[in-house]
Design a protein around this motif. Structure first.
Motif, PDB file in Angstrom:
ATOM      1  N   MET A 127       0.858  -1.181   0.000  1.00 24.28           N
ATOM      2  CA  MET A 127       0.000   0.000   0.000  1.00 24.28           C
ATOM      3  C   MET A 127       0.896   1.233   0.000  1.00 24.28           C
ATOM      4  O   MET A 127       1.920   1.277   0.670  1.00 24.28           O
ATOM      5  CB  MET A 127      -0.909  -0.041   1.220  1.00 24.28           C
ATOM      6  N   SER A 128       0.473   2.252  -0.737  1.00 22.45           N
ATOM      7  CA  SER A 128       1.212   3.514  -0.786  1.00 22.45           C
ATOM      8  C   SER A 128       0.271   4.663  -0.433  1.00 22.45           C
ATOM      9  O   SER A 128      -0.948   4.511  -0.468  1.00 22.45           O
ATOM     10  CB  SER A 128       1.784   3.737  -2.187  1.00 22.45           C
TER      11      SER A 128
ATOM     12  N   GLN B  37      -0.101   7.198  -2.271  1.00 15.68           N
ATOM     13  CA  GLN B  37      -0.741   7.526  -3.536  1.00 15.68           C
ATOM     14  C   GLN B  37      -1.999   6.677  -3.740  1.00 15.68           C
ATOM     15  O   GLN B  37      -3.015   7.171  -4.210  1.00 15.68           O
ATOM     16  CB  GLN B  37       0.240   7.307  -4.680  1.00 15.68           C
ATOM     17  N   ALA B  38      -1.936   5.408  -3.351  1.00 17.46           N
ATOM     18  CA  ALA B  38      -3.086   4.507  -3.496  1.00 17.46           C
ATOM     19  C   ALA B  38      -4.247   4.903  -2.590  1.00 17.46           C
ATOM     20  O   ALA B  38      -5.388   4.507  -2.839  1.00 17.46           O
ATOM     21  CB  ALA B  38      -2.659   3.073  -3.198  1.00 17.46           C
ATOM     22  N   LEU B  39      -3.978   5.706  -1.567  1.00 11.26           N
ATOM     23  CA  LEU B  39      -5.034   6.136  -0.656  1.00 11.26           C
ATOM     24  C   LEU B  39      -5.853   7.296  -1.219  1.00 11.26           C
ATOM     25  O   LEU B  39      -6.861   7.683  -0.642  1.00 11.26           O
ATOM     26  CB  LEU B  39      -4.436   6.538   0.697  1.00 11.26           C
ATOM     27  N   GLY B  40      -5.411   7.870  -2.333  1.00 10.21           N
ATOM     28  CA  GLY B  40      -6.185   8.929  -2.971  1.00 10.21           C
ATOM     29  C   GLY B  40      -5.816  10.339  -2.560  1.00 10.21           C
ATOM     30  O   GLY B  40      -6.591  11.264  -2.772  1.00 10.21           O
ATOM     31  N   LEU B  41      -4.641  10.508  -1.992  1.00  9.17           N
ATOM     32  CA  LEU B  41      -4.200  11.855  -1.611  1.00  9.17           C
ATOM     33  C   LEU B  41      -3.703  12.597  -2.841  1.00  9.17           C
ATOM     34  O   LEU B  41      -3.121  12.010  -3.743  1.00  9.17           O
ATOM     35  CB  LEU B  41      -3.094  11.768  -0.559  1.00  9.17           C
TER      36      LEU B  41
ATOM     37  N   TYR C 270       7.956   9.977   5.124  1.00  7.43           N
ATOM     38  CA  TYR C 270       7.096   8.796   5.095  1.00  7.43           C
ATOM     39  C   TYR C 270       7.254   8.072   3.761  1.00  7.43           C
ATOM     40  O   TYR C 270       7.298   8.698   2.708  1.00  7.43           O
ATOM     41  CB  TYR C 270       5.622   9.173   5.243  1.00  7.43           C
ATOM     42  N   THR C 271       7.313   6.758   3.809  1.00 12.76           N
ATOM     43  CA  THR C 271       7.403   5.980   2.566  1.00 12.76           C
ATOM     44  C   THR C 271       6.148   5.173   2.301  1.00 12.76           C
ATOM     45  O   THR C 271       5.755   5.001   1.157  1.00 12.76           O
ATOM     46  CB  THR C 271       8.618   5.028   2.604  1.00 12.76           C
ATOM     47  N   GLU C 272       5.522   4.662   3.357  1.00  9.94           N
ATOM     48  CA  GLU C 272       4.258   3.939   3.201  1.00  9.94           C
ATOM     49  C   GLU C 272       3.407   4.168   4.442  1.00  9.94           C
ATOM     50  O   GLU C 272       3.927   4.413   5.528  1.00  9.94           O
ATOM     51  CB  GLU C 272       4.495   2.454   2.971  1.00  9.94           C
TER      52      GLU C 272
ATOM     53  N   GLN D 211      -3.073   4.761   9.477  1.00 11.32           N
ATOM     54  CA  GLN D 211      -3.220   5.679   8.346  1.00 11.32           C
ATOM     55  C   GLN D 211      -3.961   5.008   7.195  1.00 11.32           C
ATOM     56  O   GLN D 211      -4.862   5.605   6.600  1.00 11.32           O
ATOM     57  CB  GLN D 211      -1.847   6.169   7.893  1.00 11.32           C
ATOM     58  N   ALA D 212      -3.605   3.778   6.888  1.00 13.88           N
ATOM     59  CA  ALA D 212      -4.267   3.053   5.793  1.00 13.88           C
ATOM     60  C   ALA D 212      -5.748   2.841   6.085  1.00 13.88           C
ATOM     61  O   ALA D 212      -6.574   2.860   5.173  1.00 13.88           O
ATOM     62  CB  ALA D 212      -3.575   1.714   5.562  1.00 13.88           C
ATOM     63  N   ALA D 213      -6.098   2.674   7.351  1.00 12.41           N
ATOM     64  CA  ALA D 213      -7.496   2.468   7.713  1.00 12.41           C
ATOM     65  C   ALA D 213      -8.281   3.777   7.763  1.00 12.41           C
ATOM     66  O   ALA D 213      -9.431   3.836   7.317  1.00 12.41           O
ATOM     67  CB  ALA D 213      -7.574   1.762   9.066  1.00 12.41           C
ATOM     68  N   ALA D 214      -7.677   4.835   8.287  1.00 15.85           N
ATOM     69  CA  ALA D 214      -8.414   6.077   8.530  1.00 15.85           C
ATOM     70  C   ALA D 214      -8.485   7.007   7.334  1.00 15.85           C
ATOM     71  O   ALA D 214      -9.517   7.648   7.102  1.00 15.85           O
ATOM     72  CB  ALA D 214      -7.792   6.819   9.714  1.00 15.85           C
ATOM     73  N   ILE D 215      -7.421   7.124   6.572  1.00 12.09           N
ATOM     74  CA  ILE D 215      -7.370   8.117   5.489  1.00 12.09           C
ATOM     75  C   ILE D 215      -8.525   7.962   4.491  1.00 12.09           C
ATOM     76  O   ILE D 215      -9.208   8.949   4.197  1.00 12.09           O
ATOM     77  CB  ILE D 215      -5.989   8.127   4.803  1.00 12.09           C
ATOM     78  N   PRO D 216      -8.816   6.766   3.969  1.00 16.74           N
ATOM     79  CA  PRO D 216      -9.937   6.652   3.033  1.00 16.74           C
ATOM     80  C   PRO D 216     -11.282   7.040   3.653  1.00 16.74           C
ATOM     81  O   PRO D 216     -12.133   7.641   2.985  1.00 16.74           O
ATOM     82  CB  PRO D 216      -9.933   5.177   2.627  1.00 16.74           C
ATOM     83  N   LEU D 217     -11.468   6.733   4.927  1.00 18.94           N
ATOM     84  CA  LEU D 217     -12.730   7.074   5.592  1.00 18.94           C
ATOM     85  C   LEU D 217     -12.888   8.583   5.736  1.00 18.94           C
ATOM     86  O   LEU D 217     -13.965   9.134   5.480  1.00 18.94           O
ATOM     87  CB  LEU D 217     -12.800   6.405   6.969  1.00 18.94           C
TER      88      LEU D 217
END
Length: 98
Positions: free
Chosen positions: A1-2, A4-8, A21-23, A28-34
């Motif tokens: 997961m990156s 970029q893949a989170l949609g920022l 930060y690299t990944e 962060q992976a759980a909260a950012i998309p929400l």
């Protein structure tokens, strides 16, 4: 997961990279998309896991994105911190990412 893949968006991705930060971490992976989707989030994670970035990055992304159809879109945020020192740390992170 990156990140970029989170949609920022690009400017925020640049700030993330400059912060070292690299990944994304699990919180962060759980909260950012929400948060990007406009949902309310309550997250719990250990110190040093990137909780501040987990809510700050998508908030800044929502504030930076243009409103659909030219209509003004509101963003409301409530951040609660238990100490003044933590508030200062959060503020420093918001300035660095913003």
């Amino acid at each position: 997961m990156s990140f970029q893949a989170l949609g920022l968006e690009a400017r925020i991705l640049k700030a993330v990279q400059e912060a070292g930060y690299t990944e994304p971490t699990p919180i962060q992976a759980a909260a950012i998309p929400l948060v990007l989707a406009g949902q309310d989030v309550i997250g719990i994670a250990q110190t040093g896991t990137g909780k501040t970035a987990a809510f700050t990055l998508p908030i800044l992304a929502r504030l930076a994105s243009p409103a659909a159809g030219g209509q003004r879109r509101g963003t409301r945020v409530l951040v609660i911190a238990p100490t003044r020192e933590l508030v200062v740390q959060i503020e420093e992170n918001v300035r660095a990412y913003g």
